[in-house]
Design a protein around this motif. Structure first.
Motif: not given
Length: 322
Positions: A180-188, A278-279
């Motif tokens: 699994v690739s976990i993207p930078k900036g992922v949120r709960p 993130g943005a």
């Protein structure tokens, strides 16, 4: 939270068949339905019965519950370790919501086991067809990550246990591993979609997708509030009074932080843009706590006495007397 013995609630053995579960539920539901029952605890009992039925009547949920129950010590409160529920994969069949009878919510225990993965209202479902292709249904699971993974992104190998139901309605756990690739900036609470990792399609149709609901492991230092990150920063009384520059941790590495003179307990020092990336990046907040040194030696006691003498008018509890 308390561990719920759903079998005991329905009054059946753990080896009960699905038909036996249904009969037990119907009997108890008639006895405790709030509209007809004269029992003083009818409403609460009816809610517990409905929850136990919802947990056990679906073979997938029952297999997951049985796996947890086998590791639960008798008489002890249920204390799931961090990320314990991240290894179960569900097809999305089953409850259309987390609500029990009359719209009442199920317990936190039910939510911790099944949560959104028991809702089944999200994603595609497989529509069987004897003659034509049918796309595979979507699956759901939970992926628990470290806070640092959200800052940097990461590659993780994930082990999943999928309850597989046979022709007799019995479920066993089948294991598989995924990269699994976990993207930078992922949120709960965010969902990652893995194309083609759901149920297989029929008659040449494509497979469904796997949706991974993101959760965060508890961190020893940092805590999350939306996209902002907080941590407690102990400071000595003289650092708070006189000001200082101290080394502090961040999820991206240590930095130097200035403590303004005259700071007090609970003051929040903001490091702009150092929260979740993130943005719209969040901020990182250092919350000051006073680290008061002891007065163990005579010299230390003399020092504290001299400090007290230097502030004869200091009234720390003046606000309580107003």
């Amino acid at each position: 939270m308390d561990f719920k013995d759903y079998y005991a609630t329905l009054g059946v053995e753990r080896t009960a068949t699905q038909d036996e579960l249904k009969r037990a539920y119907r009997k108890l539901a008639r006895k405790y339905h709030p509209d007809v029952s004269k029992e003083p605890d009818a409403e609460a009992r009816f809610k517990d019965i409905a929850e136990a039925h919802e947990a056990l009547i679906d073979p997938e949920r029952r297999a997951a519950y049985d796996d947890i129950a086998r590791r639960q010590a008798d008489g002890r409160a249920f204390e799931p370790p961090p990320g314990w529920d991240g290894g179960f994969e569900f097809s999305g069949r089953g409850a259309d919501s987390r609500a029990g009878p009359d719209g009442a919510a199920f317990s936190d225990f039910f939510e911790s086991l099944f949560g959104q993965r028991a809702r089944g209202g999200e994603g595609r479902r497989q529509h069987a067809s004897e003659h034509g292709p049918a796309q595979g249904s979507d699956h759901h699971a939970k992926l628990t990550v470290d806070l640092e993974d959200a800052y940097r992104g990461a590659q993780r190998t994930m082990s999943l246990r999928m309850p597989v139901v046979d022709a007799q309605g019995r479920a066993t756990l089948r294991e598989r591993q995924l990269e699994v690739s976990i993207p930078k900036g992922v949120r709960p609470g965010q969902h990652l979609r893995l194309l083609g990792q759901g149920a297989a399609g029929q008659n040449g149709a494509p497979a469904g997708d796997l949706y991974l609901e993101i959760g965060f492991m508890p961190h020893a230092v940092f805590r999350l509030d939306g996209s902002d990150v907080y941590f407690d920063l102990p400071v000595a009384p003289w650092e708070a009074a006189l000001g200082a520059t101290v080394k502090v941790p961040t999820p991206q590495g240590a930095v130097q932080l200035g403590i303004p003179a005259g700071s007090t307990q609970g003051r929040k020092l903001r490091l702009k843009g150092r929260g979740l990336p993130g943005a719209q990046a969040g901020d990182l907040y250092a919350v000051l706590t006073m680290a008061v040194p002891p007065a163990d030696s005579e010299a230390q006691k003399v020092a504290w006495q001299a400090l007290a003498a230097a502030y004869p008018d200091h009234q720390p509890r003046a606000a309580l007397e107003a």
